[in-house]
Design an enzyme around this catalytic site. Sequence first.
Site, PDB file in Angstrom:
ATOM      1  N   GLU A 135       0.804  -1.224   0.000  1.00 47.92           N
ATOM      2  CA  GLU A 135       0.000   0.000   0.000  1.00 47.92           C
ATOM      3  C   GLU A 135       0.834   1.269   0.000  1.00 47.92           C
ATOM      4  O   GLU A 135       0.470   2.268  -0.612  1.00 47.92           O
ATOM      5  CB  GLU A 135      -0.969   0.003   1.193  1.00 47.92           C
ATOM      6  N   HIS A 150     -12.333  -5.469   8.611  1.00 48.34           N
ATOM      7  CA  HIS A 150     -12.785  -5.195   7.240  1.00 48.34           C
ATOM      8  C   HIS A 150     -14.090  -4.410   7.190  1.00 48.34           C
ATOM      9  O   HIS A 150     -14.846  -4.534   6.235  1.00 48.34           O
ATOM     10  CB  HIS A 150     -12.979  -6.505   6.464  1.00 48.34           C
TER      11      HIS A 150
END
Lengths: 326, 338
Positions: free
Chosen positions: A60, A129
């Site tokens: 990322e 999540h």
Amino acid sequence: MPVLTMRDALNQALREEMKRDESVFLLGEDIGLYDGSFKVTRGLWKEFGEKRVLDTPIAEEIIIGTAIGAAMSGLRPVAEMMTVNFIMVAMDQVVNAAAHIRYMFGGGTKVPLVIRTPGGGGHQLGAQHSHSHENWFAHVPGLKVVAPGTPADAKGMLKSAIRDDNPVMFVENEGTYAVKGEVPDGEHLVPLDKNDVKRSGDDITICAHSRMLIVAMDAAAELEKGGISAEVVDMRALRPLDMAPVIESVKKTSRLITVEEGWRSYGVGAEIASRVYEEAFDYLDAPVARIGAAEVPAPYNKRLEKIAFPGKADVVVTARAMLGKN
Amino acid sequence: MKVEQRPTESKPRGTLSDKPALLRLYREMLLVRRFEEKTAEMYQAAKIGGFCHLNIGEEATIVGTISSLRPDDYVYSTYREHGHAIAKGIEPNAVMAELFGKETGTSRGRGGSMHLFSQEHRFYGGYAIVGQALPIACGTGYAINYQEKDEVVMSIFGDGATNIGAFHESLNVAKLWRLPIVFVCVNNLYGMGTAVNRASAVTEIWKKACAYDMTGERVDGMDVLAVRRITDQLVEQAREKHEPSLLECVTYRYRGHSMSDPDTYRGKDEIKEWQGRDPILTLGEHLKQQKLLTDQEIQKIDEDVTAEVEAAVKFAEESPEPEPKDLYRDVYADQGAA
Ligand SMILES: Cc1ncc(C[n+]2csc(CCOP(=O)(O)OP(=O)(O)O)c2C)c(N)n1
Ligand SMILES: [Mg+2]
């Protein structure tokens, strides 16, 4: 007007902007050959090739960092963070770099980049999540933050975001990709700094963005059956935060509910409420009510999860209570 | 201390045997030295605030690497970057003015010692988060390939930065995407007070390149000619073949980590030993032996660069402060306040 899903509206915006401007390119995990984990980038790799639709490793910091460097060097990157949950690994690049570079270098450069990322909960994905982080981003000077809740706005705001010369956090929601709506063909631009009254009413104002906009609209329809006329303001422009439609609405209704999918503490509703207190205190007949997620890490169990995230019933019950109609 | 150099084939270049080029290397190193000495003085006189990290001792590494670049090549650096900015061609005036926080500084006084920047000189910034600039440098590398240009990016960082994730993510994609980048690790043996062998499982940092099937080199960072020779090769390799590389320059900072470091973690003998290998004195001796430079000329160069640094201080002193009304300037590219 054609009816598209949110997913296809976003896809259309990307395709149109890539055709319009050679310097626009996409990067992210599994956005190319795999067509995107939520299929927003479907078909683009085939159409534009791997230079303009760049599949990255699961790294990322590299995704955001590469986007920043490319943006400083003449390109207009659109980075996809597979989901907002993973951006925490790259927050240094988002905040310390993307947001601050222009200012700390005295205006010597600009960072025209878009970071698209879906968030939200309610899919039994558990604590890691199910996040909504738009308030984190909206806290930071130097970032623009938008969170559209309709396919037409999604298309129009994504096109505007790509043309903007600043880093734009473009917050999507996993729960809205399949939502359908009318979407204008071709050149359709929605400004990044204008909130929008999506339903007008006289008795109470409901502010919401992204998936919660849909929840608020459903709640308003339900309230109408009980004789309550709710005005819904879409808070799609979070930073810069356009308060004008909210203030105007509150002056008419004297009551305000804010709805967000993330935790309430230090949240979007907290910011809206304090601005309303500063600018329209005398018009209020009741304290602002804030609705948000229960302050727990998102639970997996379906029953617990349902209570943890805000829904239509929460808005309806709160509105009735504020109006003494329960 | 003897630095073990990799026995790399390196062919001496025309540029390094010609007198003006050699004198330029000497002059640049001395300019950086005198600039940093003055910076320390100005810091102690409270003309400069915040953190302040000096390059003294690292001049051969700085000048040997950056002098190898073209004006249109890019440099990304860290918070220890005054010398890097000067070597890339930024006027000492603008650097000193930035340290003084003035409107005429490289970053209009908004950045300070750790955030020098110049679009014009393709000095793409001093970044104060360890390892942060490597992924950003990869973005510039990607843009160069995308636009089919033949520029090169030099990404400079410390030994400490090679232990952070961003370093590894960056080397991986640089190789994977064939980015025209030379990663330069300034191994000054310490990250703040922590010696390399107390922070890194691999103390020969060039070896970390092996994990990414990338060219790795180690050079004596006190020898400007050796640094320059190897950098020339690596820059050419990046430009012609899009082969990135990792260059470890072993060097030493004579001063503490920053101006506020009492320097208690290393021995005085160690510092003395490294000062005995001073890069500027070494090159000076070499040039005298080669009959390219006399003591008088050395004296003259010193006077010139000292005057340049004095002029930079004067310029910084006399420059205006940023105006309070401009506090919100440049938060956004379209200037609108949020
Ligand atoms: C991510 C991060 N962690 C910690 C720091 C504090 N810090 C600043 S410089 C430094 C040492 C870095 O050492 P090195 O990379 O060897 O560079 P040098 O200072 O020796 O040039 C540390 C720990 C920081 N700036 N960023
Ligand atoms: Mg170090």
